[in-house]
Design a protein around this motif. Structure first.
Motif, PDB file in Angstrom:
ATOM      1  N   LEU A 153       0.832  -1.208   0.000  1.00  0.00           N
ATOM      2  CA  LEU A 153       0.000   0.000   0.000  1.00  0.00           C
ATOM      3  C   LEU A 153       0.863   1.254   0.000  1.00  0.00           C
ATOM      4  N   ASP A 154       1.945   1.242   0.779  1.00  0.00           N
ATOM      5  CA  ASP A 154       2.852   2.392   0.805  1.00  0.00           C
ATOM      6  C   ASP A 154       3.470   2.617  -0.566  1.00  0.00           C
ATOM      7  N   LEU A 155       3.828   1.515  -1.249  1.00  0.00           N
ATOM      8  CA  LEU A 155       4.411   1.631  -2.579  1.00  0.00           C
ATOM      9  C   LEU A 155       3.415   2.209  -3.571  1.00  0.00           C
ATOM     10  N   GLU A 156       2.178   1.733  -3.495  1.00  0.00           N
ATOM     11  CA  GLU A 156       1.145   2.249  -4.399  1.00  0.00           C
ATOM     12  C   GLU A 156       0.890   3.733  -4.162  1.00  0.00           C
ATOM     13  N   VAL A 157       0.884   4.147  -2.905  1.00  0.00           N
ATOM     14  CA  VAL A 157       0.689   5.559  -2.594  1.00  0.00           C
ATOM     15  C   VAL A 157       1.846   6.388  -3.139  1.00  0.00           C
ATOM     16  N   ALA A 158       3.076   5.857  -2.985  1.00  0.00           N
ATOM     17  CA  ALA A 158       4.258   6.589  -3.447  1.00  0.00           C
ATOM     18  C   ALA A 158       4.278   6.730  -4.970  1.00  0.00           C
ATOM     19  N   LEU A 159       3.715   5.738  -5.672  1.00  0.00           N
ATOM     20  CA  LEU A 159       3.709   5.767  -7.135  1.00  0.00           C
ATOM     21  C   LEU A 159       2.496   6.487  -7.717  1.00  0.00           C
ATOM     22  N   THR A 160       1.583   6.860  -6.882  1.00  0.00           N
ATOM     23  CA  THR A 160       0.377   7.559  -7.362  1.00  0.00           C
ATOM     24  C   THR A 160       0.686   9.047  -7.547  1.00  0.00           C
ATOM     25  N   PRO A 161       0.549   9.558  -8.788  1.00  0.00           N
ATOM     26  CA  PRO A 161       0.862  10.979  -9.028  1.00  0.00           C
ATOM     27  C   PRO A 161      -0.142  11.887  -8.302  1.00  0.00           C
ATOM     28  N   MET A 162       0.378  12.907  -7.714  1.00  0.00           N
ATOM     29  CA  MET A 162      -0.469  13.863  -7.008  1.00  0.00           C
ATOM     30  C   MET A 162      -0.898  14.958  -7.989  1.00  0.00           C
ATOM     31  N   PRO A 163      -2.116  15.445  -7.887  1.00  0.00           N
ATOM     32  CA  PRO A 163      -2.557  16.535  -8.762  1.00  0.00           C
ATOM     33  C   PRO A 163      -1.773  17.812  -8.481  1.00  0.00           C
ATOM     34  N   PRO A 164      -1.545  18.639  -9.503  1.00  0.00           N
ATOM     35  CA  PRO A 164      -0.781  19.875  -9.274  1.00  0.00           C
ATOM     36  C   PRO A 164      -1.515  20.813  -8.328  1.00  0.00           C
ATOM     37  N   MET A 165      -0.747  21.478  -7.513  1.00  0.00           N
ATOM     38  CA  MET A 165      -1.341  22.440  -6.582  1.00  0.00           C
ATOM     39  C   MET A 165      -1.763  23.684  -7.320  1.00  0.00           C
ATOM     40  N   VAL A 166      -2.905  24.185  -6.998  1.00  0.00           N
ATOM     41  CA  VAL A 166      -3.434  25.395  -7.657  1.00  0.00           C
ATOM     42  C   VAL A 166      -2.882  26.631  -6.962  1.00  0.00           C
TER      43      VAL A 166
END
Length: 260
Positions: free
Chosen positions: A247-260
């Motif tokens: 789960l930690d790996l999946e979270v780390a590989l999940t791209p975060m949306p750009p900050m507005v």
């Protein structure tokens, strides 16, 4: 000259006795116990092979719901099966029921009598294992039945394979002696999944790492639905480290949306 058959031909009575004994060794008893005696249920005064047979018959779907009932729990001792945390630690078939009140009925001759190992009428042994304290009979000595004084009941599995935990109030496999977490009166409650009273159950029981107890089949049902935490305290009952790492790996590989 004497006939060669003299003294060798068994009498009709002898043949009858042999037949009864042979029948008694394999045909008597029920799916729950192998023994040559029956009980008279204290609740309905009917005769059954054991209290479980009574409960199954009196709670069948065709029985009027108003007439359904069990043998009173406090008038009959209990039986259960036992397993270790999530796996078989030492099979333990558990707490045997003292079906009998003050009377027992011989299955061979039908004589109702005071509870004792041998029938007073035909002399047949009604159970190779007999506990006068629990009033319990069983012909299947392979179960290695023994009486636990602390529990006050008969158990199976061999006395040398179990120890009594005073705090938990029950016998556990010796494999758990130095590793189980004590929970006061651990089996004196309902299964947290199906709500059947554990100390009275005939099903296998497992001890979780947290010390709480649950039906083994209920635990497997939880696993089939990907539930891996104790229903009582919510602690994981198995090693979940690889799951958390994934789960930690999946979270780390999940791209975060750009900050507005």
């Amino acid at each position: 000259m004497e006939s060669g058959l003299d003294g060798q031909m068994p009498t009709h009575r002898h043949l009858e006795d042999e037949s009864l004994t042979e029948m008694g060794s394999g045909r008597f008893g029920c799916s729950h116990y192998r023994r040559k005696c029956k009980i008279r249920a204290p609740c309905c005064d009917e005769i059954f092979d054991c209290r479980h047979c009574h409960n199954e018959a009196k709670n069948a779907i065709e029985v009027d719901p108003l007439d359904r009932h069990d043998v009173p729990r406090h008038e009959i001792k209990r039986e259960s099966n036992f397993r270790g945390a999530g796996k078989v630690i030492g099979f333990y078939e558990g707490i045997k029921d003292a079906d009998f009140g003050d009377k027992v009925i011989c299955s061979l001759c039908g004589t109702e009598q005071d509870v004792q190992q041998n029938c007073i009428h035909c002399g047949e042994c009604m159970g190779k294992y007999f506990c006068s304290i629990c009033k319990f009979f069983d012909d299947d000595v392979s179960k290695q039945i023994y009486h636990c004084n602390e529990c006050g009941i008969c158990r199976t599995g061999g006395e040398e394979n179990f120890f009594h935990c005073d705090k938990c109030g029950c016998c556990y496999s010796t494999a758990l002696k130095d590793s189980h977490n004590c929970v006061e009166r651990a089996m004196h409650h309902n299964c947290p999944v199906c709500f059947e009273y554990l100390f009275d159950t005939t099903k296998d029981i497992t001890v979780l790492h947290c010390g709480h107890t649950i039906h083994f089949e209920c635990l497997k049902e939880m696993e089939r639905h990907f539930q891996y935490s104790c229903p009582v305290c919510l602690k994981s009952y198995c090693d979940m480290s690889r799951v958390w790492e994934k789960l930690d790996l999946e979270v780390a590989l999940t791209p975060m949306p750009p900050m507005v």
